[in-house]
Design a protein around this motif. Structure first.
Motif, PDB file in Angstrom:
ATOM      1  N   SER A 195      -5.442   6.631   6.924  1.00 54.00           N
ATOM      2  CA  SER A 195      -5.349   5.942   6.542  1.00 54.00           C
ATOM      3  C   SER A 195      -4.081   6.941   5.174  1.00 54.00           C
ATOM      4  O   SER A 195      -2.373   6.298   4.579  1.00 54.00           O
ATOM      5  CB  SER A 195      -5.756   4.604   5.536  1.00 54.00           C
ATOM      6  OG  SER A 195      -6.521   5.384   4.541  1.00 54.00           O
ATOM      7  N   PRO A 199       1.481   8.139   4.488  1.00 54.14           N
ATOM      8  CA  PRO A 199       1.932   8.684   2.657  1.00 54.14           C
ATOM      9  C   PRO A 199       1.867   9.493   2.589  1.00 54.14           C
ATOM     10  O   PRO A 199       2.983  10.382   2.272  1.00 54.14           O
ATOM     11  CB  PRO A 199       0.448   7.979   2.311  1.00 54.14           C
ATOM     12  CG  PRO A 199       0.164   6.589   2.928  1.00 54.14           C
ATOM     13  CD  PRO A 199       0.898   7.246   4.653  1.00 54.14           C
ATOM     14  N   ARG A 255       2.863  -7.450  -1.720  1.00 55.05           N
ATOM     15  CA  ARG A 255       2.979  -6.097  -1.067  1.00 55.05           C
ATOM     16  C   ARG A 255       3.679  -5.082  -1.747  1.00 55.05           C
ATOM     17  O   ARG A 255       5.150  -4.837  -0.923  1.00 55.05           O
ATOM     18  CB  ARG A 255       3.493  -6.280   0.117  1.00 55.05           C
ATOM     19  CG  ARG A 255       2.268  -7.287   1.574  1.00 55.05           C
ATOM     20  CD  ARG A 255       2.764  -7.255   2.908  1.00 55.05           C
ATOM     21  NE  ARG A 255       2.380  -5.773   3.212  1.00 55.05           N
ATOM     22  CZ  ARG A 255       2.951  -5.242   3.710  1.00 55.05           C
ATOM     23  NH1 ARG A 255       4.683  -5.449   4.272  1.00 55.05           N
ATOM     24  NH2 ARG A 255       3.215  -3.925   4.678  1.00 55.05           N
ATOM     25  N   ILE A 257       4.181  -1.733  -1.158  1.00 56.81           N
ATOM     26  CA  ILE A 257       4.906  -0.448  -0.490  1.00 56.81           C
ATOM     27  C   ILE A 257       5.912  -1.000   0.541  1.00 56.81           C
ATOM     28  O   ILE A 257       6.841  -0.751   0.573  1.00 56.81           O
ATOM     29  CB  ILE A 257       3.904  -0.523   0.473  1.00 56.81           C
ATOM     30  CG1 ILE A 257       4.176   0.288   1.710  1.00 56.81           C
ATOM     31  CG2 ILE A 257       3.127  -1.744   1.925  1.00 56.81           C
ATOM     32  CD1 ILE A 257       4.122   2.170   0.454  1.00 56.81           C
ATOM     33  N   LYS A 305      -0.606   2.421  -2.433  1.00 56.01           N
ATOM     34  CA  LYS A 305      -1.148   1.621  -0.913  1.00 56.01           C
ATOM     35  C   LYS A 305      -2.563   2.387  -0.526  1.00 56.01           C
ATOM     36  O   LYS A 305      -2.984   2.040  -0.039  1.00 56.01           O
ATOM     37  CB  LYS A 305      -0.561   3.149   0.175  1.00 56.01           C
ATOM     38  CG  LYS A 305      -0.311   2.524   1.599  1.00 56.01           C
ATOM     39  CD  LYS A 305       0.304   1.391   2.161  1.00 56.01           C
ATOM     40  CE  LYS A 305      -0.033   0.959   3.846  1.00 56.01           C
ATOM     41  NZ  LYS A 305      -0.344  -0.066   3.829  1.00 56.01           N
ATOM     42  N   GLU A 308      -5.758   0.897  -1.709  1.00 58.75           N
ATOM     43  CA  GLU A 308      -6.149  -0.664  -0.793  1.00 58.75           C
ATOM     44  C   GLU A 308      -7.363  -0.116  -0.054  1.00 58.75           C
ATOM     45  O   GLU A 308      -7.345  -0.806   0.384  1.00 58.75           O
ATOM     46  CB  GLU A 308      -4.504  -0.971  -1.044  1.00 58.75           C
ATOM     47  CG  GLU A 308      -4.845  -2.209   0.132  1.00 58.75           C
ATOM     48  CD  GLU A 308      -3.293  -3.103   0.498  1.00 58.75           C
ATOM     49  OE1 GLU A 308      -3.320  -3.830   1.591  1.00 58.75           O
ATOM     50  OE2 GLU A 308      -2.171  -2.472   0.092  1.00 58.75           O
ATOM     51  N   THR A 309      -6.494   1.505   0.483  1.00 55.53           N
ATOM     52  CA  THR A 309      -6.711   1.549   2.328  1.00 55.53           C
ATOM     53  C   THR A 309      -7.755   2.356   3.058  1.00 55.53           C
ATOM     54  O   THR A 309      -8.268   2.225   3.938  1.00 55.53           O
ATOM     55  CB  THR A 309      -5.481   1.727   3.062  1.00 55.53           C
ATOM     56  OG1 THR A 309      -4.279   2.476   2.957  1.00 55.53           O
ATOM     57  CG2 THR A 309      -4.427   0.695   3.634  1.00 55.53           C
ATOM     58  N   LEU A 367       5.077   1.779   7.211  1.00 56.41           N
ATOM     59  CA  LEU A 367       4.897   1.708   5.914  1.00 56.41           C
ATOM     60  C   LEU A 367       5.098  -0.191   5.550  1.00 56.41           C
ATOM     61  O   LEU A 367       4.181  -0.746   5.134  1.00 56.41           O
ATOM     62  CB  LEU A 367       4.841   2.968   4.809  1.00 56.41           C
ATOM     63  CG  LEU A 367       3.978   4.240   5.435  1.00 56.41           C
ATOM     64  CD1 LEU A 367       4.574   5.149   4.182  1.00 56.41           C
ATOM     65  CD2 LEU A 367       2.678   3.930   5.883  1.00 56.41           C
ATOM     66  N   SER A 368       6.521   0.164   5.344  1.00 55.70           N
ATOM     67  CA  SER A 368       6.541  -0.787   4.328  1.00 55.70           C
ATOM     68  C   SER A 368       6.736  -2.250   5.335  1.00 55.70           C
ATOM     69  O   SER A 368       6.647  -3.607   5.059  1.00 55.70           O
ATOM     70  CB  SER A 368       8.419  -0.890   4.290  1.00 55.70           C
ATOM     71  OG  SER A 368       9.173  -0.922   4.767  1.00 55.70           O
TER      72      SER A 368
END
Length: 370
Positions: A195, A199, A255, A257, A305, A308-309, A367-368
């Motif tokens: 993940s 990023p 969201r 991101i 992000k 979260e992941t 990613l978005s």
């Protein structure tokens, strides 16, 4: 706004307030010791190389031994490096210490970021990260202004001495952080999961363009005879603060991101203005505010992000990977764009920095969407 959150915020503010007095003044000290314009950016290159490589180990180290312990140790060692710079008589000593100094810096940053997982509730992470993000630009606004003023009036040594005392105080402050539970594993360090890859790629491209700004914007300002040499760095931080305040009022939605491509477009526009606009002070201020507004939210959105992941037991490793990408990009950007600036001028360096930011957009859009 809890006491624990305020404490982490304060530690980050002091870290950047001190560091951004060091980053623009060390190149000036190196120039005084005989370094060329291109060579004066090598300290930043070595420093960020140490931070980048160190982050791959200090991130998992914080997961294993505890983030609070790593903050205290890193801040104490940071003070020793600053004291050494204050008495360093030759530029080779700066280059020798820059790499291990960067390793220590990585430990301080990864441990501080990972500690946010203990103080931010899951349903307010984006908002909390945006408020937390005011700490670093707050330090950047006043840090370069004060550091360059001290350097112009009393030289470099007082900066090193008083910042060393400040980091000793930071180490003492770190002992009051809440205890975190390190994830002890007999198999050793844990590397970040997949993940962190997307990023990290985005931040690497952004950092390539960012790399030369800390080392060379003040030097361009001095070469142009600008009355405020720290104009770009200080007004970049103003743009960062304004954007964060605006986002706190507006909110991030479900969201956060999804806002990443628009923020990168703002940073790209700022770099283009720095390369293309005529003049000196007005160009630095206008481009810095626009660049800072977009750039500041890139970190916030990518950090949200990851929170979260990323695997909760490997959050330190995930932030270490992000810092590795960022600092390796800064080091490579400072070295390569510094070489371009030394040979072809400042504007060519800023133009290539804009190209690097542009390269981050495809991954940011992916990613978005996912």
């Amino acid at each position: 706004m809890t006491r624990q959150f305020a404490l982490v915020w304060a530690i980050t503010f002091v870290t950047f307030f001190a560091a951004f007095q060091l980053f623009p003044t060390v190149p000036l000290r190196l120039r005084a010791l005989g370094a060329s314009l291109a060579e004066s950016g090598r300290f930043m290159s070595l420093f960020t190389a140490g931070s980048a490589l160190g982050a791959l180990f200090t991130g998992p180290l914080g997961d294993r031994v505890g983030h609070r312990r790593l903050i205290v140790l890193s801040a104490s060692l940071y003070a020793l490096f600053l004291g050494a710079y204050a008495v360093m008589p030759v530029r080779g000593g700066f280059y020798l210490l820059a790499f291990p100094h960067g390793v220590v810096w990585s430990g301080l940053l990864t441990a501080t970021m990972a500690s946010l997982s203990h103080v931010l509730p899951e349903d307010r992470r984006a908002d909390g990260l945006s408020l937390y993000g005011l700490a670093s630009p707050g330090g950047v606004i006043v840090g370069p202004l004060l550091g360059l003023w001290i350097h112009q009036h009393w030289g470099f040594a007082p900066i090193g001495w008083y910042l060393a005392v400040m980091f000793l105080a930071l180490a003492a402050l770190g002992t009051t952080l809440p205890k975190d539970q390190p994830h002890r594993r007999p198999e050793g360090f844990q590397w970040p999961d997949a993940s962190a890859l997307g990023p990290s790629l985005v931040l690497f491209c952004v950092a390539l363009g960012y790399g030369a700004l800390g080392s060379y914007t003040a030097q361009e300002a001095l070469a142009l005879g600008m009355s405020l040499p720290s104009a770009f760095l200080s007004f970049m931080a103003v743009g960062m603060v304004l954007m964060r305040i605006a986002m706190l009022r507006r909110g991030f939605g479900r969201r956060p991101i999804r806002k990443l491509p628009a923020m990168l477009a703002g940073a790209l526009a700022g770099m283009i203005l720095l390369a293309a606009l005529p003049g000196g002070t007005a160009r630095h201020i206008a481009s810095a505010v626009l660049y800072g507004a977009g750039y500041s939210m890139v970190h916030t959105l990518l950090n949200a992000k990851l929170l979260e992941t990323a695997d909760p037991k490997r959050r330190g490793a995930a932030f270490g990977a992000l810092l590795f990408a960022f600092d390796s990009g800064i080091g490579l950007g400072s070295f390569s764009l510094g070489w371009i600036i030394g040979g072809y001028g400042y504007r060519m360096g800023w133009a290539l920095g804009a190209v690097a930011v542009l390269a981050s957009l495809p991954m940011a859009m992916r990613l978005s969407r996912h």
